[in-house]
Write a protein that holds these residues in place. Structure first.
Motif, mmCIF file in Angstrom:
data_model
loop_
_atom_site.group_PDB
_atom_site.id
_atom_site.type_symbol
_atom_site.label_atom_id
_atom_site.label_comp_id
_atom_site.label_asym_id
_atom_site.label_seq_id
_atom_site.Cartn_x
_atom_site.Cartn_y
_atom_site.Cartn_z
ATOM 1 N N LEU A 1 126.445 10.314 18.894
ATOM 2 C CA LEU A 1 125.912 11.666 18.683
ATOM 3 C C LEU A 1 125.636 11.791 17.192
ATOM 4 N N PRO A 2 124.388 11.978 16.794
ATOM 5 C CA PRO A 2 124.084 11.967 15.367
ATOM 6 C C PRO A 2 124.735 13.123 14.611
ATOM 7 N N HIS B 1 113.398 12.128 14.582
ATOM 8 C CA HIS B 1 113.261 11.442 15.864
ATOM 9 C C HIS B 1 113.032 9.945 15.632
ATOM 10 N N GLN B 2 112.156 9.622 14.658
ATOM 11 C CA GLN B 2 111.873 8.200 14.358
ATOM 12 C C GLN B 2 113.139 7.497 13.860
ATOM 13 N N ALA B 3 113.882 8.198 12.982
ATOM 14 C CA ALA B 3 115.083 7.590 12.385
ATOM 15 C C ALA B 3 116.159 7.368 13.450
ATOM 16 N N SER C 1 115.647 6.988 16.686
ATOM 17 C CA SER C 1 115.194 5.910 17.585
ATOM 18 C C SER C 1 115.432 4.543 16.947
ATOM 19 N N ALA C 2 115.318 4.470 15.614
ATOM 20 C CA ALA C 2 115.518 3.188 14.916
ATOM 21 C C ALA C 2 117.005 2.832 14.824
ATOM 22 N N GLY C 3 117.891 3.818 15.046
ATOM 23 C CA GLY C 3 119.316 3.500 15.049
ATOM 24 C C GLY C 3 120.157 4.247 14.026
ATOM 25 N N ALA C 4 119.551 5.143 13.241
ATOM 26 C CA ALA C 4 120.348 5.927 12.282
ATOM 27 C C ALA C 4 121.268 6.874 13.056
ATOM 28 N N ASP C 5 122.471 7.161 12.502
ATOM 29 C CA ASP C 5 123.341 8.130 13.183
ATOM 30 C C ASP C 5 123.871 9.231 12.263
ATOM 31 N N LYS D 1 119.945 21.907 15.244
ATOM 32 C CA LYS D 1 119.943 21.451 16.642
ATOM 33 C C LYS D 1 118.763 20.517 16.913
ATOM 34 N N LEU D 2 117.596 20.912 16.404
ATOM 35 C CA LEU D 2 116.402 20.094 16.663
ATOM 36 C C LEU D 2 116.506 18.737 15.976
ATOM 37 N N LEU D 3 117.061 18.725 14.755
ATOM 38 C CA LEU D 3 117.217 17.451 14.039
ATOM 39 C C LEU D 3 118.138 16.514 14.807
ATOM 40 N N ARG D 4 119.143 17.102 15.447
ATOM 41 C CA ARG D 4 120.121 16.311 16.201
ATOM 42 C C ARG D 4 119.519 15.757 17.506
ATOM 43 N N GLY D 5 118.345 16.275 17.853
ATOM 44 C CA GLY D 5 117.730 15.832 19.092
ATOM 45 C C GLY D 5 118.217 16.647 20.270
ATOM 46 N N ASP D 6 118.791 17.822 19.930
ATOM 47 C CA ASP D 6 119.356 18.703 20.943
ATOM 48 C C ASP D 6 118.260 19.683 21.392
#
Ligand code: DX5
Ligand code: ZN
Length: 228
Positions: A12-13, A193-195, A197-201, A220-225
């Motif tokens: 969970l980022p 979203h790109q970061a 997907s590439a594996g950043a957490d 929330k949006l940055l977290r992908g929530d």
């Protein structure tokens, strides 16, 4: 070893607003506000006017921020002589202390990490957009966190450099499950979203959060929530 960075559920980022983009006339209030809005860490950019062409905050500012919020303090040293500042920043209330590999040869970097651990903090190592990922080889087994810069360090509000995403992908495979991979610079909803997907957490975001009235929604949006 301190565990603040690792208590979060894996994968969970974490979101780390950069206080550099806040209103400097009310730093304590700004830190407390992003905590209320759901941030996980507070990213504190320390610049010496030498490693980068800007000057910012010292250990006294970290100590004051520690009193203003309960967030994990993630201090990013953009300084030419980090070994001079390890002790004062750790003693000021830092939780994670990150230095740059460009100014510290491999062997000394391992010693710096040990010193940071002895002072009760987790240790991060950062690299600039133009620095090859191989320069981290001596430390990627021992650092708690690697910080990939996605802008040339110095200022908030710059444009994301997409070429660094290949370093994020590479490092994700090299790092173990207990090591964090942070990205810093030009992060907004699309680049987050790109970061991720590439594996950043851990995502650092300055302007996208502090210069936006909808801070809770943005976090929330940055977290992908995303709303479903
Ligand atoms: C840049 C700093 C960043 C910066 C991020 O040198 O290390 O932490 O504050 O700001 P944004 O997200 O606005 O690029
Ligand atoms: Zn930073």
């Amino acid at each position: 070893m301190p565990t603040e960075l690792f208590q979060h559920p894996p994968h969970l980022p974490l979101i780390a607003p950069s206080i550099l983009a806040a209103d400097f006339a009310k730093l304590g209030d700004e830190a407390a506000d992003v905590e209320r809005c759901g941030a996980d860490l507070l990213h504190v950019d320390v610049m010496d006017g030498h490693f980068v062409p800007n000057l910012t905050m010292g250990p006294d500012a970290v100590q004051a921020l520690k009193k203003s919020c309960g967030l994990v303090l993630d201090v990013h040293l953009m300084v030419s002589e980090p070994w001079q500042f390890i002790d004062p920043f750790c003693k000021a209330g830092t939780n994670n202390l990150t230095f740059h590999i460009e100014v510290v040869p491999g062997g000394l970097a391992v010693d710096l990490i040990k010193r940071i651990h002895d002072l009760g903090c987790t240790a991060g190592v950062s690299l600039n957009p133009d620095t090859p990922v191989e320069t981290l080889k001596a430390v990627w087994g021992v650092a708690d966190l690697i910080l990939v810069m996605s802008v040339h360090p110095g200022f908030t509000g710059q444009q994301f450099i997409p070429e660094v995403l290949s370093k994020v992908q590479f490092l994700r495979h090299e790092l173990g499950p207990h090591q964090r991979l942070e990205i810093d610079g030009g992060i907004g909803i699309r680049t987050a979203h790109q970061a991720l997907s590439a594996g950043a957490d851990i995502l650092v975001a300055g302007a996208a959060i502090f210069r936006n009235p909808q801070r809770a929604e943005t976090i929330k949006l940055l977290r992908g929530d995303y709303p479903r």
